[in-house]
Every structure is written in C-alpha cells, then in structure tokens.
Design a protein around this motif. Structure first.
Motif, PDB file in Angstrom:
ATOM      1  N   LYS A   1      11.023  14.876   2.775  1.00  0.00           N
ATOM      2  CA  LYS A   1      11.198  14.133   1.530  1.00  0.00           C
ATOM      3  C   LYS A   1      11.642  15.028   0.375  1.00  0.00           C
ATOM      4  O   LYS A   1      12.426  14.603  -0.489  1.00  0.00           O
ATOM      5  CB  LYS A   1       9.895  13.418   1.167  1.00  0.00           C
ATOM      6  CG  LYS A   1      10.082  12.345   0.098  1.00  0.00           C
ATOM      7  CD  LYS A   1       8.792  11.607  -0.183  1.00  0.00           C
ATOM      8  CE  LYS A   1       7.786  12.482  -0.896  1.00  0.00           C
ATOM      9  NZ  LYS A   1       6.561  11.767  -1.270  1.00  0.00           N
ATOM     10  N   ALA A   2      11.182  16.257   0.337  1.00  0.00           N
ATOM     11  CA  ALA A   2      11.516  17.147  -0.773  1.00  0.00           C
ATOM     12  C   ALA A   2      13.019  17.419  -0.843  1.00  0.00           C
ATOM     13  O   ALA A   2      13.609  17.419  -1.934  1.00  0.00           O
ATOM     14  CB  ALA A   2      10.749  18.465  -0.636  1.00  0.00           C
ATOM     15  N   SER A   3      13.640  17.628   0.312  1.00  0.00           N
ATOM     16  CA  SER A   3      15.073  17.938   0.337  1.00  0.00           C
ATOM     17  C   SER A   3      15.940  16.709   0.626  1.00  0.00           C
ATOM     18  O   SER A   3      17.130  16.698   0.342  1.00  0.00           O
ATOM     19  CB  SER A   3      15.351  18.990   1.396  1.00  0.00           C
ATOM     20  OG  SER A   3      15.061  18.500   2.696  1.00  0.00           O
ATOM     21  N   GLY A   4      15.327  15.694   1.237  1.00  0.00           N
ATOM     22  CA  GLY A   4      16.086  14.504   1.634  1.00  0.00           C
ATOM     23  C   GLY A   4      16.882  14.705   2.907  1.00  0.00           C
ATOM     24  O   GLY A   4      17.642  13.837   3.308  1.00  0.00           O
ATOM     25  N   GLU A   5      16.708  15.867   3.547  1.00  0.00           N
ATOM     26  CA  GLU A   5      17.461  16.170   4.750  1.00  0.00           C
ATOM     27  C   GLU A   5      16.741  15.610   5.989  1.00  0.00           C
ATOM     28  O   GLU A   5      15.511  15.645   6.080  1.00  0.00           O
ATOM     29  CB  GLU A   5      17.644  17.676   4.915  1.00  0.00           C
ATOM     30  CG  GLU A   5      18.499  18.299   3.806  1.00  0.00           C
ATOM     31  CD  GLU A   5      18.686  19.781   3.983  1.00  0.00           C
ATOM     32  OE1 GLU A   5      18.065  20.349   4.926  1.00  0.00           O
ATOM     33  OE2 GLU A   5      19.445  20.384   3.213  1.00  0.00           O
ATOM     34  N   CYS A   6      17.537  15.122   6.928  1.00  0.00           N
ATOM     35  CA  CYS A   6      16.995  14.533   8.154  1.00  0.00           C
ATOM     36  C   CYS A   6      17.637  15.198   9.360  1.00  0.00           C
ATOM     37  O   CYS A   6      18.765  15.678   9.304  1.00  0.00           O
ATOM     38  CB  CYS A   6      17.262  13.028   8.204  1.00  0.00           C
ATOM     39  SG  CYS A   6      16.556  12.078   6.843  1.00  0.00           S
TER      40      CYS A   6
ATOM     41  N   TRP B   1       0.808  -1.220   0.000  1.00  0.00           N
ATOM     42  CA  TRP B   1       0.000   0.000   0.000  1.00  0.00           C
ATOM     43  C   TRP B   1       0.846   1.277   0.000  1.00  0.00           C
ATOM     44  O   TRP B   1       0.318   2.382  -0.146  1.00  0.00           O
ATOM     45  CB  TRP B   1      -0.903   0.025   1.229  1.00  0.00           C
ATOM     46  CG  TRP B   1      -0.117   0.110   2.514  1.00  0.00           C
ATOM     47  CD1 TRP B   1       0.311   1.229   3.159  1.00  0.00           C
ATOM     48  CD2 TRP B   1       0.379  -0.990   3.284  1.00  0.00           C
ATOM     49  NE1 TRP B   1       1.028   0.923   4.285  1.00  0.00           N
ATOM     50  CE2 TRP B   1       1.085  -0.450   4.392  1.00  0.00           C
ATOM     51  CE3 TRP B   1       0.298  -2.372   3.166  1.00  0.00           C
ATOM     52  CZ2 TRP B   1       1.690  -1.240   5.350  1.00  0.00           C
ATOM     53  CZ3 TRP B   1       0.895  -3.163   4.142  1.00  0.00           C
ATOM     54  CH2 TRP B   1       1.578  -2.603   5.210  1.00  0.00           C
ATOM     55  N   ALA B   2       2.163   1.122   0.174  1.00  0.00           N
ATOM     56  CA  ALA B   2       3.022   2.293   0.324  1.00  0.00           C
ATOM     57  C   ALA B   2       3.840   2.536  -0.939  1.00  0.00           C
ATOM     58  O   ALA B   2       4.202   1.606  -1.662  1.00  0.00           O
ATOM     59  CB  ALA B   2       3.953   2.122   1.516  1.00  0.00           C
ATOM     60  N   SER B   3       4.140   3.806  -1.193  1.00  0.00           N
ATOM     61  CA  SER B   3       4.956   4.193  -2.339  1.00  0.00           C
ATOM     62  C   SER B   3       5.598   5.540  -2.034  1.00  0.00           C
ATOM     63  O   SER B   3       5.390   6.131  -0.969  1.00  0.00           O
ATOM     64  CB  SER B   3       4.096   4.296  -3.600  1.00  0.00           C
ATOM     65  OG  SER B   3       3.165   5.362  -3.477  1.00  0.00           O
ATOM     66  N   TRP B   4       6.354   6.047  -2.989  1.00  0.00           N
ATOM     67  CA  TRP B   4       6.967   7.367  -2.839  1.00  0.00           C
ATOM     68  C   TRP B   4       5.909   8.424  -2.544  1.00  0.00           C
ATOM     69  O   TRP B   4       6.070   9.261  -1.649  1.00  0.00           O
ATOM     70  CB  TRP B   4       7.748   7.717  -4.099  1.00  0.00           C
ATOM     71  CG  TRP B   4       8.279   9.114  -4.137  1.00  0.00           C
ATOM     72  CD1 TRP B   4       7.620  10.228  -4.587  1.00  0.00           C
ATOM     73  CD2 TRP B   4       9.552   9.566  -3.674  1.00  0.00           C
ATOM     74  NE1 TRP B   4       8.412  11.341  -4.445  1.00  0.00           N
ATOM     75  CE2 TRP B   4       9.613  10.966  -3.889  1.00  0.00           C
ATOM     76  CE3 TRP B   4      10.655   8.927  -3.127  1.00  0.00           C
ATOM     77  CZ2 TRP B   4      10.719  11.726  -3.567  1.00  0.00           C
ATOM     78  CZ3 TRP B   4      11.765   9.688  -2.804  1.00  0.00           C
ATOM     79  CH2 TRP B   4      11.800  11.073  -3.018  1.00  0.00           C
ATOM     80  N   ASP B   5       4.821   8.390  -3.279  1.00  0.00           N
ATOM     81  CA  ASP B   5       3.778   9.404  -3.119  1.00  0.00           C
ATOM     82  C   ASP B   5       2.982   9.219  -1.838  1.00  0.00           C
ATOM     83  O   ASP B   5       2.650  10.201  -1.160  1.00  0.00           O
ATOM     84  CB  ASP B   5       2.829   9.379  -4.326  1.00  0.00           C
ATOM     85  CG  ASP B   5       3.508   9.831  -5.609  1.00  0.00           C
ATOM     86  OD1 ASP B   5       4.396  10.709  -5.526  1.00  0.00           O
ATOM     87  OD2 ASP B   5       3.169   9.304  -6.676  1.00  0.00           O
ATOM     88  N   SER B   6       2.672   7.984  -1.467  1.00  0.00           N
ATOM     89  CA  SER B   6       1.795   7.758  -0.317  1.00  0.00           C
ATOM     90  C   SER B   6       2.457   8.089   1.017  1.00  0.00           C
ATOM     91  O   SER B   6       1.778   8.314   2.015  1.00  0.00           O
ATOM     92  CB  SER B   6       1.331   6.294  -0.291  1.00  0.00           C
ATOM     93  OG  SER B   6       2.395   5.426   0.065  1.00  0.00           O
ATOM     94  N   VAL B   7       3.788   8.109   1.036  1.00  0.00           N
ATOM     95  CA  VAL B   7       4.493   8.409   2.286  1.00  0.00           C
ATOM     96  C   VAL B   7       4.165   9.807   2.783  1.00  0.00           C
ATOM     97  O   VAL B   7       4.116  10.063   3.993  1.00  0.00           O
ATOM     98  CB  VAL B   7       6.020   8.259   2.081  1.00  0.00           C
ATOM     99  CG1 VAL B   7       6.795   8.893   3.228  1.00  0.00           C
ATOM    100  CG2 VAL B   7       6.393   6.798   1.970  1.00  0.00           C
ATOM    101  N   GLY B   8       3.911  10.722   1.856  1.00  0.00           N
ATOM    102  CA  GLY B   8       3.636  12.097   2.235  1.00  0.00           C
ATOM    103  C   GLY B   8       4.888  12.952   2.168  1.00  0.00           C
ATOM    104  O   GLY B   8       5.941  12.509   1.705  1.00  0.00           O
ATOM    105  N   PRO B   9       4.804  14.163   2.669  1.00  0.00           N
ATOM    106  CA  PRO B   9       5.944  15.091   2.556  1.00  0.00           C
ATOM    107  C   PRO B   9       7.105  14.786   3.497  1.00  0.00           C
ATOM    108  O   PRO B   9       8.180  15.367   3.355  1.00  0.00           O
ATOM    109  CB  PRO B   9       5.320  16.440   2.893  1.00  0.00           C
ATOM    110  CG  PRO B   9       4.183  16.105   3.803  1.00  0.00           C
ATOM    111  CD  PRO B   9       3.627  14.808   3.300  1.00  0.00           C
TER     112      PRO B   9
END
Length: 259
Positions: free
Chosen positions: A249-254, A211-219
C-alpha cells in the motif's frame, strides 16, 4: 461431437457473396479449409428430433452450418465463430426480407438472429466449444486513496481483466486486506463477461465494507481473479482462481503471485 443449440457447419459457403466481408477470417484459405474439413451432413441449427423442432433452421440454416463447423474445427476462437454466425444470420434476413418493403418481418428476423446469437455467445456456448481452455489475467493495477469528509479515507484499486483463452468466460475479482480478510467483490451482481482477447477495467474498494477503510486494510492487500469454469457443472464451487496481485500500500506497487 455433441450437437448444440444453433450450431452449424460450412456447407453453403459457396452461396455467399464473394468478397462481401473483406475483413472476414473466412478470407484465409487455411481457415476456410479447416472449416470445410470439419463440416458434417447432420449440422443444423437444432440438430435432430425434438431439438430441431425447438430450434428451427429456417433461413438461418447455412449460418448454423457455418457455426457448427467453426466450433468443431478449432480454427477460430468462440467469440469469432459467434460473430460470424450473427453476421451470416443478419445477411440472411437482409437478403430474404426487404427492410423497406417488409420492415416488420425484417425486424423480427433480426430479433431472431440476436436470440440465436445470445444462446451461443454464453457460458452454454463456452461449455460446448470443443477443446476450449480456461484462462485470464490482470494486466495492471492502479491504487487510489479516496478522501472522505469524516477522515476515514477509502482504498480503491483498479485493474484491467483480460480473457486470454479461446472462449467466452465470466470473471469475478476479490479484494483481501493484509490479514487475508475479505473486503470487496466485483461485480456486486453477475460477473464480468469477456469474449476471447477482450479486456475490461474493474475497480474494487473498501467503501463497500462498512468496517473497512484505507487504514484498516493494513500495509498490504491482495486482489484475486476468479473465473466461472464452463467445464464444471456443479451449482457451487465452479469458481477457480486464475491470477493474484499482492500489493504494497505504501508504494502502490503490485506483483503477480500464485492464486
């Protein structure tokens, strides 16, 4: 102090070849003195009574004595004590059974050394390492977008897990989406087993959850590091959180956050 399987003291170190292992921590006078001070006459591979019958000393007696005092002294971490233990048992095999004249017996001896080592370089050994603490952290993160033929791209995030404690620990990582829903746990089976000071790269992804994907994870998403605490003997609930990465997710920064 509780006697434990295949643990020993420093008695007999004088019988070992001088300078046989130039890189050995035992070359440090402070370490050698600490181990000598921690040795006890009762030290042996199995201790006393029934356990001593189940875990015989044999030619591993001096290695077991060294190992017990190494644990008890706290001068070296569990992984180093266990490695010294294995080295000394192998040396005993080599000195007692010529590998060319008695290859089968020598090989059997080496197998026995590996069994003794495995018994202590474990969660069992971690539980019995006196004064051991529990710790660990994620050192970094790398986010990747995995392209799929059907267009439902997947998220993959990798991190280096580090054992910052003084004993062997077992870790799990969990990936949650922006709403806090579970997405993936790694490893799927078992745990990441690390000795003190060691690191291992672990990757999680949305591909494990249909059920999960890049899009479903959210921002955003989060990765939590859990450890199987050796001090907790309950069959459930002995996993405790140690570290957490909250990622954009947009920047990949954690960034690190309270687990």
């Amino acid at each position: 102090m509780m006697r434990h399987l295949v643990l020993g003291s420093l008695a007999g170190l004088a019988t070992m070849p001088a300078g046989a292992d130039p890189a050995s921590p035992l070359d440090s006078p402070a370490v050698a003195a600490a181990l000598n001070a921690a040795s006890l006459p009762m030290d042996a591979c199995g201790g006393e009574d029934l356990l001593d019958v189940a875990v015989p000393d044999g030619i591993f007696l001096q290695a077991c004595k060294l190992h017990d005092s190494c644990y008890r002294s706290g001068a070296l971490d569990q992984g180093t004590c266990d490695t010294l233990f294995l080295d000394r048992m192998r040396e005993a095999c080599d000195a007692t059974f010529d590998p060319y004249e008695k290859p089968l017996i020598h090989a059997t001896c080496r197998v026995g050394a590996a069994i003794y080592y495995t018994a202590v370089n474990s969660r069992f050994g971690a539980m019995l390492y006196p004064g051991g603490h529990t710790g660990g952290e994620m050192l970094n993160s790398l986010q990747t977008r995995l392209a799929e033929p059907d267009g439902s791209d997947e998220l993959s995030v990798c991190t280096d897990v580090a054992n910052t404690s003084d004993r062997q620990l077992q870790y799990l990582l969990v990936l949650h989406d922006a709403k806090g829903h579970w997405v993936d746990t790694e490893p799927d089976l078992g745990k990441v087993v690390l000795n003190p000071g060691k690191t291992k790269k672990v990757c999680l992804d949305t591909d494990h959850a249909p059920w999960a994907s890049w899009d479903s994870v959210g921002p955003a998403y989060a990765v939590t590091l859990l450890v199987d605490d050796p001090d907790r003997l309950t069959p459930f609930g002995d996993l405790i959180p140690l570290d957490r990465l909250e990622c954009d997710k947009a920047s990949g920064e954690c960034r690190h956050a309270e687990p």
